[in-house]
Enzyme design. Structure first.
Site, short mmCIF file in Angstrom:
data_model
loop_
_atom_site.label_atom_id
_atom_site.label_comp_id
_atom_site.label_asym_id
_atom_site.label_seq_id
_atom_site.Cartn_x
_atom_site.Cartn_y
_atom_site.Cartn_z
N ASN A 40 13.73 10.23 -21.23
CA ASN A 40 15.41 10.58 -22.11
C ASN A 40 15.00 11.76 -23.27
OD1 ASN A 40 15.27 7.02 -20.76
ND2 ASN A 40 16.72 8.82 -20.03
N HIS A 68 14.69 9.12 -14.55
CA HIS A 68 15.18 10.29 -14.60
C HIS A 68 14.08 10.98 -15.25
CE1 HIS A 68 19.72 8.85 -16.39
NE2 HIS A 68 18.21 8.02 -16.63
N HIS A 153 8.89 1.15 -14.73
CA HIS A 153 10.24 1.36 -15.06
C HIS A 153 11.24 0.70 -14.11
CE1 HIS A 153 12.71 4.35 -17.84
NE2 HIS A 153 13.21 4.25 -16.26
FE LIG Z 1 14.99 5.18 -19.94
FE LIG Z 2 15.36 4.65 -16.46
#
Ligand SMILES: [Fe+2]
Ligand SMILES: [Fe+2]
Length: 271
Positions: A40, A68, A153
């Site tokens: 991020n 992401h 994650h």
């Molecule tokens: Fe994140």
């Molecule tokens: Fe994430």
């Protein structure tokens, strides 16, 4: 050896916090190896090549990603030439880049870093357990690898606990990322693997998981999107976990949560 893991770097606040504090942390605590989750770092969405370079320059020996990973399109190409940038290992086989690599730290230690993504409350991915198992079998702890760090994650703490127990005695650290909220359960399992359900983020906690609170609150309370999410820009708390490992076995001998700066209660590495 001493390792530091820092959770999801969130926007400019997180990047600035890492750049300002990580070099001093490495110096003061003698970290041999640092892993930072950068999914991020670029305005909350993915990781541009220049922001990746910033994290590396601050002292990250390896940078991990997550759901992401491809938000910044250039990551699809520059990841191919960056062996220290990892995306989840259980993405589809056609995904560019790599999900695990044996990386040499500043003091010559070889650390197998693995990034995997969970399947509970997440978009579909291949089996993370089998993918991590294959990577560790090819590079076992205490043999080819002086330490093994798994960034798992995912959303559900139960899934991370399962990965920890699955790898107990075979990895140095299994740490969750993605929720951005640090958990209070850092500990060493029976056979020597450290686990923490979520490292937390490196970002401004005067927010909703790193985003300026107005729009997330609006969506929760009205169900209607009004504008884009924007990262909160106050001082970051750097969140993560620090471990020390036995030089012979690579297993964990001490683990401590890390929270430095910003608005969260502070917690320094305990060695
Ligand atoms: Fe994140
Ligand atoms: Fe994430």
């Amino acid at each position: 050896m001493k390792l530091l893991f820092l959770g999801d770097v969130m926007g400019r606040s997180g990047r600035d916090g890492v750049s300002e504090r990580l070099p001093g942390l490495i110096r003061d605590y003698g970290f041999d190896f640092v892993v930072v989750n950068g999914e991020n770092a670029s305005h909350g969405r993915g990781l541009t090549e220049s922001h990746y370079a910033d994290l590396r320059a601050a002292g990250a020996d390896a940078v991990t990603l997550g759901d992401h990973a491809w938000d910044q399109r250039d990551t699809l190409t520059y990841i191919e030439r960056e062996p220290t940038l990892l995306r989840p290992i259980n993405f589809q086989p056609t995904a560019p880049g790599r999900g695990a690599n044996l990386i040499e730290g500043r003091n010559g230690h070889r650390v197998l870093v693995i990034n995997a993504q969970g399947r509970v409350f997440m978009d579909p991915v291949d089996d993370p357990f089998r993918a991590v198992e294959t990577a560790i079998a090819a590079c076992p702890l205490g043999e080819q690898a002086d330490a093994i760090v798994v960034d798992f994650h995912t959303e559900a703490t139960s899934e991370i606990q399962a990965m920890g127990v699955f790898l107990d005695g075979r990895a140095s650290l299994v740490v969750g990322t993605h929720t951005h909220i640090p958990t209070a359960d850092a500990r060493i399992l029976r056979h020597g693997t450290a686990v923490m359900s979520d490292a937390g983020m490196c970002g401004d906690f005067n927010s909703i998981i790193g985003m300026d609170a107005d729009e997330p609150l609006n969506r929760f309370t009205t169900g209607i999107a009004r504008e884009r999410f924007t990262p909160a820009e106050g001082e970051a708390t750097l969140c993560g976990v620090a471990i020390e490992t036995d030089p012979k076995t690579g297993l964990c001998t001490s683990v401590s949560p890390v929270r430095i700066g910003g608005t969260l209660s502070q917690s320094l590495p305990q060695f």
